[in-house]
Motif scaffolding. Structure first.
Motif, mmCIF file in Angstrom:
data_model
loop_
_atom_site.group_PDB
_atom_site.id
_atom_site.type_symbol
_atom_site.label_atom_id
_atom_site.label_comp_id
_atom_site.label_asym_id
_atom_site.label_seq_id
_atom_site.Cartn_x
_atom_site.Cartn_y
_atom_site.Cartn_z
ATOM 1 N N ASP A 1 75.737 25.613 10.517
ATOM 2 C CA ASP A 1 77.289 25.984 10.099
ATOM 3 C C ASP A 1 77.653 27.028 11.139
ATOM 4 O OD1 ASP A 1 77.437 24.111 8.148
ATOM 5 O OD2 ASP A 1 76.852 25.550 6.724
ATOM 6 N N HIS A 2 76.836 27.874 11.359
ATOM 7 C CA HIS A 2 77.057 29.297 12.472
ATOM 8 C C HIS A 2 77.374 28.605 13.688
ATOM 9 C CE1 HIS A 2 76.585 31.343 8.625
ATOM 10 N NE2 HIS A 2 75.233 31.139 8.361
ATOM 11 N N ALA A 3 76.392 27.774 14.249
ATOM 12 C CA ALA A 3 76.784 27.178 15.673
ATOM 13 C C ALA A 3 77.973 26.763 15.585
ATOM 14 C CB ALA A 3 75.486 26.288 16.016
ATOM 15 N N VAL A 4 78.399 25.836 14.787
ATOM 16 C CA VAL A 4 79.841 25.326 14.717
ATOM 17 C C VAL A 4 80.869 26.348 14.665
ATOM 18 C CG1 VAL A 4 81.390 23.954 13.358
ATOM 19 C CG2 VAL A 4 79.150 23.179 13.860
ATOM 20 N N GLU A 5 80.722 27.461 13.877
ATOM 21 C CA GLU A 5 81.737 28.476 14.280
ATOM 22 C C GLU A 5 81.510 29.136 15.453
ATOM 23 O OE1 GLU A 5 84.027 29.758 11.718
ATOM 24 O OE2 GLU A 5 83.443 27.946 10.724
ATOM 25 N N ILE A 6 80.219 29.388 15.920
ATOM 26 C CA ILE A 6 80.276 30.026 17.681
ATOM 27 C C ILE A 6 81.086 29.011 18.495
ATOM 28 C CG2 ILE A 6 78.847 30.599 19.383
ATOM 29 C CD1 ILE A 6 77.105 31.565 17.363
ATOM 30 N N SER A 7 81.120 27.889 18.271
ATOM 31 C CA SER A 7 81.666 26.941 19.038
ATOM 32 C C SER A 7 83.273 26.814 18.870
ATOM 33 C CB SER A 7 81.263 25.510 18.662
ATOM 34 O OG SER A 7 82.001 24.252 19.389
ATOM 35 N N LYS A 8 83.519 27.076 17.557
ATOM 36 C CA LYS A 8 85.087 27.146 17.425
ATOM 37 C C LYS A 8 85.754 28.457 17.825
ATOM 38 C CE LYS A 8 85.286 24.503 13.044
ATOM 39 N NZ LYS A 8 85.358 24.782 11.533
ATOM 40 N N THR A 9 84.843 29.280 17.993
ATOM 41 C CA THR A 9 85.165 30.805 18.400
ATOM 42 C C THR A 9 85.340 30.584 19.984
ATOM 43 O OG1 THR A 9 84.127 32.036 16.876
ATOM 44 C CG2 THR A 9 84.634 33.152 18.928
ATOM 45 N N GLU A 87 93.293 41.094 18.154
ATOM 46 C CA GLU A 87 93.137 39.961 18.025
ATOM 47 C C GLU A 87 91.671 39.526 18.413
ATOM 48 O OE1 GLU A 87 95.006 35.519 19.157
ATOM 49 O OE2 GLU A 87 95.574 37.320 20.390
ATOM 50 N N LEU A 88 91.258 40.084 19.619
ATOM 51 C CA LEU A 88 89.842 39.938 20.152
ATOM 52 C C LEU A 88 88.868 40.707 19.185
ATOM 53 C CD1 LEU A 88 90.386 40.345 23.798
ATOM 54 C CD2 LEU A 88 89.551 38.337 22.960
ATOM 55 N N GLY A 89 89.186 41.567 18.646
ATOM 56 C CA GLY A 89 88.435 42.180 17.587
ATOM 57 C C GLY A 89 88.064 41.552 16.465
ATOM 58 N N PHE A 90 89.190 40.700 15.935
ATOM 59 C CA PHE A 90 88.934 39.647 15.000
ATOM 60 C C PHE A 90 87.926 38.592 15.346
ATOM 61 C CE2 PHE A 90 92.966 41.186 12.923
ATOM 62 C CZ PHE A 90 92.476 41.759 11.829
ATOM 63 N N ILE A 91 88.198 38.084 16.780
ATOM 64 C CA ILE A 91 87.187 36.751 16.934
ATOM 65 C C ILE A 91 86.013 37.521 17.259
ATOM 66 C CG2 ILE A 91 86.885 35.543 19.208
ATOM 67 C CD1 ILE A 91 90.061 35.578 19.597
ATOM 68 N N LEU A 92 85.661 38.614 17.861
ATOM 69 C CA LEU A 92 84.463 39.192 18.123
ATOM 70 C C LEU A 92 83.512 39.349 16.781
ATOM 71 C CD1 LEU A 92 82.377 40.797 20.010
ATOM 72 C CD2 LEU A 92 83.285 42.828 19.917
ATOM 73 N N ASN A 93 84.393 39.994 15.985
ATOM 74 C CA ASN A 93 83.749 40.152 14.654
ATOM 75 C C ASN A 93 83.094 38.793 14.067
ATOM 76 O OD1 ASN A 93 83.075 42.166 12.410
ATOM 77 N ND2 ASN A 93 84.540 40.639 11.210
ATOM 78 N N ASP A 94 83.948 37.686 13.990
ATOM 79 C CA ASP A 94 83.548 36.461 13.639
ATOM 80 C C ASP A 94 81.892 35.917 14.390
ATOM 81 O OD1 ASP A 94 85.524 36.181 12.075
ATOM 82 O OD2 ASP A 94 86.883 34.925 13.229
ATOM 83 N N LEU A 95 82.014 36.266 15.600
ATOM 84 C CA LEU A 95 80.949 36.100 16.567
ATOM 85 C C LEU A 95 79.932 36.715 16.049
ATOM 86 C CD1 LEU A 95 80.223 34.237 19.138
ATOM 87 C CD2 LEU A 95 81.037 36.060 20.385
ATOM 88 N N ILE A 96 80.049 38.133 15.807
ATOM 89 C CA ILE A 96 79.123 39.031 15.521
ATOM 90 C C ILE A 96 78.323 38.568 13.905
ATOM 91 C CG2 ILE A 96 78.498 41.184 14.628
ATOM 92 C CD1 ILE A 96 80.274 42.290 16.735
ATOM 93 N N ASN A 97 79.507 37.908 13.067
ATOM 94 C CA ASN A 97 79.002 37.742 11.788
ATOM 95 C C ASN A 97 77.861 36.606 12.030
ATOM 96 O OD1 ASN A 97 80.054 39.723 10.383
ATOM 97 N ND2 ASN A 97 82.086 38.683 10.042
ATOM 98 N N CYS A 98 78.355 35.757 12.783
ATOM 99 C CA CYS A 98 77.473 34.430 13.121
ATOM 100 C C CYS A 98 75.969 34.888 13.413
ATOM 101 C CB CYS A 98 78.206 33.455 13.989
ATOM 102 S SG CYS A 98 79.594 32.565 13.251
ATOM 103 N N PHE A 99 76.146 35.772 14.669
ATOM 104 C CA PHE A 99 74.955 36.103 15.018
ATOM 105 C C PHE A 99 73.989 36.704 14.078
ATOM 106 C CE2 PHE A 99 76.485 37.238 19.644
ATOM 107 C CZ PHE A 99 76.718 35.934 19.947
ATOM 108 N N GLU A 100 74.457 37.488 13.158
ATOM 109 C CA GLU A 100 73.758 38.222 12.018
ATOM 110 C C GLU A 100 73.136 37.314 11.168
ATOM 111 O OE1 GLU A 100 76.614 40.951 10.668
ATOM 112 O OE2 GLU A 100 75.699 42.722 11.835
ATOM 113 N N ARG A 101 74.111 36.371 10.748
ATOM 114 C CA ARG A 101 73.515 35.248 9.836
ATOM 115 C C ARG A 101 72.430 34.388 10.251
ATOM 116 N NH1 ARG A 101 79.672 34.432 8.153
ATOM 117 N NH2 ARG A 101 79.817 36.094 6.477
ATOM 118 N N ILE A 102 72.719 34.004 11.554
ATOM 119 C CA ILE A 102 71.667 33.095 12.148
ATOM 120 C C ILE A 102 70.281 33.798 12.108
ATOM 121 C CG2 ILE A 102 70.824 32.002 14.302
ATOM 122 C CD1 ILE A 102 73.723 31.574 14.870
ATOM 123 N N SER A 103 70.317 35.263 12.631
ATOM 124 C CA SER A 103 69.089 35.793 12.473
ATOM 125 C C SER A 103 68.512 36.130 11.037
ATOM 126 C CB SER A 103 69.066 37.214 13.306
ATOM 127 O OG SER A 103 69.807 38.136 12.591
#
Length: 152
Positions: A1-9, A87-103
């Motif tokens: 799921d998180h990899a899909v979110e990273i791809s969407k980002t 806008e880039l901050g929201f995108i970056l935050n989504d990416l960071i959240n995915c990184f945290e959840r995967i780890s």
């Protein structure tokens, strides 16, 4: 799921023709490298049943938490300096959240492996013990990962 979110980002950045600042890109690269290592480490430990390898996951997970907190802080500084957008901050935050959840998932797998091997099922007790400074190998591994994945 998180990899899909990273791809969407990634797709969102491409479609909107947006890009992160050079500093943000460097930070993302460091986080991605740490994330690749923790995923590889977790898979290898799980596939081989190697609990010693599994014990190396949590120190790296803690370093990833540190990296992502620093990334958020650095983004705020860039935002205040006008070097980044909300806008880039929201995108970056989504990416960071995915990184945290995967780890976090990697940590959960590794801790479960260790607990099963030791006949213990007290995850919080284990995590508190290793993070509490009583585990010398955890400290050594954490420091090595912190140096390896240091944000400039």
């Amino acid at each position: 799921d998180h990899a899909v979110e990273i791809s969407k980002t990634s797709e969102e950045l491409s479609q909107k023709k947006l890009s992160f600042s050079g500093d943000a890109q460097k930070e993302i690269a460091v986080a991605e490298n740490a994330l690749r290592e923790i995923v590889d480490l977790t898979f290898t430990a799980f596939e081989t049943g190697n609990t010693e390898l599994a014990r190396k996951v949590e120190p790296l997970e803690q370093v990833i938490d540190k990296i992502t907190a620093e990334m958020r802080s650095h983004h705020v500084a860039r935002l205040q300096a006008g070097a980044c957008t909300i806008e880039l901050g929201f995108i970056l935050n989504d990416l960071i959240n995915c990184f945290e959840r995967i780890s976090d998932h990697c940590s959960n797998i590794a801790v479960a492996m260790i607990e099963v091997a030791e006949g213990e099922f007290e995850t919080h007790k284990y995590l508190n013990a290793v993070k509490g400074g009583n585990d010398e190998q955890f400290r050594v591994d954490y420091e090595a990962y912190a140096v390896k994945y240091h944000l400039a």
